[in-house]
Motif scaffolding. Structure first.
Motif, mmCIF file in Angstrom:
data_model
loop_
_atom_site.group_PDB
_atom_site.id
_atom_site.type_symbol
_atom_site.label_atom_id
_atom_site.label_comp_id
_atom_site.label_asym_id
_atom_site.label_seq_id
_atom_site.Cartn_x
_atom_site.Cartn_y
_atom_site.Cartn_z
ATOM 1 N N GLU A 333 0.830 -1.205 0.000
ATOM 2 C CA GLU A 333 0.000 0.000 0.000
ATOM 3 C C GLU A 333 0.862 1.253 0.000
ATOM 4 O O GLU A 333 0.563 2.234 -0.684
ATOM 5 C CB GLU A 333 -0.925 -0.012 1.226
ATOM 6 C CG GLU A 333 -1.959 1.110 1.233
ATOM 7 C CD GLU A 333 -2.889 1.057 0.036
ATOM 8 O OE1 GLU A 333 -3.307 2.136 -0.427
ATOM 9 O OE2 GLU A 333 -3.198 -0.052 -0.449
ATOM 10 N N ARG A 336 2.007 1.731 -3.457
ATOM 11 C CA ARG A 336 0.956 2.310 -4.316
ATOM 12 C C ARG A 336 0.836 3.817 -4.086
ATOM 13 O O ARG A 336 0.638 4.590 -5.030
ATOM 14 C CB ARG A 336 -0.378 1.632 -4.020
ATOM 15 C CG ARG A 336 -0.475 0.191 -4.532
ATOM 16 C CD ARG A 336 -1.738 -0.463 -4.053
ATOM 17 N NE ARG A 336 -1.850 -1.844 -4.499
ATOM 18 C CZ ARG A 336 -2.601 -2.767 -3.905
ATOM 19 N NH1 ARG A 336 -3.310 -2.434 -2.828
ATOM 20 N NH2 ARG A 336 -2.650 -3.997 -4.360
ATOM 21 N N GLN A 712 -5.821 -1.677 -9.145
ATOM 22 C CA GLN A 712 -5.775 -1.775 -7.680
ATOM 23 C C GLN A 712 -6.723 -2.884 -7.193
ATOM 24 O O GLN A 712 -6.387 -3.636 -6.268
ATOM 25 C CB GLN A 712 -6.151 -0.438 -7.056
ATOM 26 C CG GLN A 712 -6.071 -0.452 -5.526
ATOM 27 C CD GLN A 712 -6.215 0.929 -4.923
ATOM 28 O OE1 GLN A 712 -6.123 1.914 -5.621
ATOM 29 N NE2 GLN A 712 -6.437 0.999 -3.631
#
Length: 921
Positions: A333, A336, A712
């Motif tokens: 995460e 990202r 995602q």
């Protein structure tokens, strides 16, 4: 400068001199209006005659004093012609014929005629003025003659912007006094009555001599006397006018005012040259300062970007694994967020940095400055290398994250499987060691011994059946070790304990069998039915335990094919259940038969089967458990099938969008390539078209955002492959960044062409001709020409490649032509890449056909400011240049080392050559 000798016209003075004219190229009469000419039959206005006498006398004396003499009465002192000839020699710098020293009238007339002939030789035609009138002391004719001399030698050469002398002098006065309040110079008579114009002229050039703000328009006498006294004391301009005469005259004499004002012009003409030189230097310095600001901005932006890359790469190269999936998911995460939030602005910064660098280099080329060389380690290539390292680290980091998540997922599954199998095995072995160590055979009867032997055989069968389980446990533990499971120590400890216990059970089993076999000869009676029951119940019981274990086993699949394979296997298992049920009924029938025989033969049983612990109740209970687990397994497999179907939908959804976006980006890249080659219309049209094209590309960004959202969802679902598309999100991102960078670079190229065109004065037609020729010889549309293509392109434009001349020498030697073309190639291809870009081609054509400032011109300008000295002082720089540019020069100029140096002298020559990157002049 007006050509006063044009059309074979000569200067005329007198009533037949012609009408007044404003333009250049007219006669001397054109300087003055018709009514201002002297007429031998008319009388001068007494006030004007008085002003002319004083002004002309002072003007003559300002020159005669250089010869050590002067005049008192203008119409008397020139009668013998001697001082008249002397005056002409002083103001012209030429020798006149030797004068006659006699006192007779004829001698005087001859001397005056020599003076008048000299005046006529300078292109001035004297009308109605004869030597006899000057010798006779005719005041009007004498004043007319002196005015003619003043016009010829003091006013004629004054011309501003191709105007006549009078208008040039008037325009010069207007420009110099424009900033001053209450001053409006429109003529050479009443505009000067209040004295403010004279004071403004002095203050403009020597502000320290006049306190202009303290002057009052209603006190003209004070103003005039102040200007006259300051001019005489500090500027060496003699007082030629009386303040009271000017104030008390309705219209002061124009000739007197012009004569006096011309003295100011000549006194300040040096300052005009200095102002021109200062303007040139200011322009050059302004370009240099702007370029230095751009260089500083580049250095700062490059440092910031390189520092960000330096900080980011170690984070991306950190490969320290975490212990749990949750911790690795957090790392994913964070990655990202880096992709979505932190990196995109840096991509824009990198692109803008390259654009700024190209623009700076273009400006430096256009201003004849050396190319900008960034600090070591901050070249565009250094930034590109760092960026490439960053993207390599980024790609490796993402692959490592996904592989690590897969590894941890596999580890969690194996660890759970290990614990489940270990728990089942440990539950089975509970009490087995105590049972094997029990010495019950020492007091048992023969039938009991036989029963113990059969029981032990059943145990050995059961023990052999558990061998696979132990091997599976050991294999799982080994795989956990190989995958670097974080809790491997506890797994190994538990596995070792199981293996040690298994070895102990094997040893104890062997020992007990030997003990039982020693008494086996004494055992005769055996309940075959119980034995058969035990033999068949134990495998069946083990089968049910394995079935329950399989039905409760965790499973991990990544494709719809995998889950369908599990469902198929489960269906095959369910097809075996009828046979298993029949086996169960058969085993239970054996148990019932044993009870029936015991009852019919009045045998008293102990109540349990001596050969096994697997009772019918246990079999029925486990069979019921299997029956319950089957539908649960059905439900779990169907749920997983639904999940995989959802994942397949996500794959197809992403692939559908990616298969549109990917080809779109590729198509746009190809279109930009074609646009950059074809380039139709004006540069402004091309720039407008490219910017519209860029906006259409930017407007497509929501499609990438949608693709990012779908990507995602795929990552959150832990989907690691997609057979429906060849495009990955990484490919799409890289293609998008390249597309944005390419259109930005293409726009910047056109902007630089506009800069080149405007700075070099290249017309739109020339630019189109250059582009058409370049594209014609760019056969492969690669945006660059090889040496032979470039040579052919130059020839097509009429450029003499052999000698680089507009008037080519016929048949130059081949070696000379080769040398010239090699010189041109070294200019357009300094890195010897063998290719000439369009920008380099345009720079070469503009540089070869236009004029630019040079180091020689800047040195000449500094020399004017320095008063022809080989050095300049800080005081002179601060006086002649604006403050910031003066300090800029002072800070960078080296001390002057010449033989004529004085304290504080600065070397402006080396400074000027350094501005253009030259080692010396």
């Amino acid at each position: 400068m007006v050509d006063y000798h044009a059309a074979n016209q000569s200067y005329q003075y007198g009533p037949n001199s012609g009408s007044n004219g404003a333009g250049g190229g007219g006669s001397m009469g054109d300087y003055m209006a018709q009514e201002d000419d002297w007429d031998r039959d008319l009388l001068l206005d007494p006030a004007w005659e008085k002003q002319q006498r004083k002004t002309f006398t002072a003007w003559c004396n300002s020159h005669l004093r250089k010869a050590g003499t002067q005049i008192e009465n203008i119409d008397e002192d020139f009668r013998d012609g001697l001082k008249l000839m002397l005056l002409l020699e002083v103001i012209s710098g030429e020798r006149l014929p030797k004068p006659e020293r006699g006192k007779m009238r004829v001698h005087k007339i001859n001397n005056v005629n020599k003076a008048l002939d000299f005046i006529a030789s300078k292109g001035v035609k004297l009308v109605s003025i004869g030597a006899e009138e000057i010798v006779d002391g005719n005041a009007k004719m004498t004043l007319g003659m002196i005015w003619t001399i003043i016009l010829r030698f003091a006013i004629q050469d004054i011309s501003v912007e191709e105007t006549s002398a009078k208008e040039g002098l008037l325009l010069w006065c207007q420009r110099k006094t424009a900033p001053y309040k209450n001053v409006n110079v429109q003529n050479f008579h009443i505009s000067w009555k209040d004295g403010l114009a004279f004071n403004a002229l002095i203050h403009r050039h020597r502000p320290e001599l006049i306190e202009y703000d303290k002057l009052r328009k209603d006190d003209p006498v004070t103003n005039l006397n102040n200007a006259f006294e300051v001019a005489e004391k500090y500027l060496d301009i003699p007082k030629m006018l009386d303040a009271e005469d000017i104030v008390n005259t309705a219209r002061p004499d124009e000739k007197a005012i012009m004569t006096y004002v011309s003295s100011f012009y000549h006194a300040f003409s040096g300052a005009q040259k200095a102002e021109t030189a200062a303007n040139r230097i200011c322009k050059v310095l302004a370009v240099n300062q702007e370029n230095e600001h751009l260089m500083e901005d580049y250095e700062r932006l490059a440092s910031d970007l390189l520092e960000w890359i330096r900080r980011t790469i170690p984070w991306l190269e950190d490969r320290v694994p975490q212990k749990t999936i949750q911790e690795m998911q957090q790392k994913l995460e964070d990655f990202r967020d880096y992709r979505r939030v932190h990196k995109p602005p840096k991509v824009q910064e990198k692109c803008q940095l390259e654009i700024n660098f190209n623009t700076l280099q273009t400006k430096l080329r256009l201003s004849n400055r050396p190319a900008f060389m960034p600090s070591e380690g901050k070249m565009v290539s250094d930034i590109n290398n760092g960026w490439q390292h960053l993207e390599q680290a980024e790609k490796g980091y993402e692959e490592w994250l996904l592989n690590e998540i897969r590894r941890l997922e596999r580890l969690d599954h194996l660890a759970e499987k290990f614990r489940q199998k270990a728990s089942i095995h440990e539950a089975w072995t509970d009490g087995k060691e105590a049972m094997l160590k029990h010495r019950d055979y020492e007091t048992a009867t023969l039938s009991d011994i036989k029963a113990l032997i059969r029981k032990h055989e059943a145990f050995e069968s059961d023990l052999a059946a558990h061998q696979d389980r132990v091997e599976q446990i050991a294999a799982i533990a080994q795989e956990l070790n190989e995958l670097d499971y974080y809790d491997s120590h506890n797994v190994n400890t538990r596995c070792q304990k199981i293996c040690d216990q298994w070895d102990a059970l094997g040893s104890l089993t062997h020992s007990r069998r030997e003990a039982l076999e020693k008494t086996e000869k004494q055992l005769e009676t055996i309940d075959q039915l119980h034995l058969e029951y035990a033999k068949r119940a134990a495998p069946f019981n083990n089968w049910m335990e394995s079935a329950m274990e399989d039905l409760q086993d965790m499973f991990i699949v990544h494709t719809i094919e995998e889950i369908e394979g599990l469902i198929s296997a489960h269906d095959q298992f369910k097809s075996t259940l009828p046979d298993a049920d029949r086996e169960r009924e058969a085993i239970l029938a054996i148990h019932k038969e044993a009870q029936r025989i015991a009852e019919s033969n009045h045998i008293k049983l102990s109540g349990s089967n001596p050969y096994t612990t697997v009772t019918p109740q246990i079999i029925n209970s486990k069979w019921e458990k299997v029956q319950q687990l089957v539908p649960k397994r059905d439900h779990a497999l169907l749920e997983e099938q639904s999940k995989q179907q959802s994942n397949e939908h996500l794959r197809r959804q992403f692939a559908s969008q990616a298969n549109i976006v990917g080809p779109w980006i590729q198509t746009k890249m190809e279109e930009i390539g074609r646009i950059s080659i074809e380039m139709n219309g004006t540069l402004e049209d091309q720039l407008s078209h490219l910017k519209q094209y860029e906006r259409s590309i930017v407007d497509y960004k929501p499609n990438l955002d949608l693709l990012e959202q779908q990507h995602q969802l795929i990552q959150e679902a832990l989907i690691f492959d997609n057979k429906h598309t060849n495009y990955t999100m990484e490919h799409i991102r890289v293609g998008w960044e390249q597309l944005l960078t390419t259109i930005a670079r293409t726009i910047n190229e056109v902007e630089n062409q506009i800069l080149t065109r405007d700075a070099k004065g290249i017309s739109q037609e020339q630019m189109q001709e250059f582009r058409a020729s370049f594209n014609h010889f760019d056969k492969d549309h690669g945006g660059a020409l090889g040496p032979e293509e470039f040579k052919a392109c130059l020839i097509s434009l009429g450029y003499d490649v052999e000698n680089d001349r507009q008037d080519p020498v016929p048949h130059p030697p081949p070696s000379q032509g080769d040398a010239e073309f090699n010189r041109i190639m070294s200019v357009v291809d300094p890195n010897h890449s063998g290719l000439v870009t369009f920008q380099a081609f345009i720079d070469f054509m503009s540089r070869e056909t236009t004029d630019t400032d040079t180091a020689d011109q800047v040195i000449a300008s500094f020399k004017v400011l320095a008063g022809d000295k080989n050095f300049i002082t800080a005081e002179e720089l601060r006086r002649e240049l604006p403050p910031d540019q003066a300090e800029y020069c002072i800070a960078r100029m080296a001390p002057y080392q010449g033989p004529d140096a004085v304290p504080g002298a600065l070397d402006y020559k080396s400074f000027s050559t350094a501005l253009y990157g030259e080692s010396d002049l």
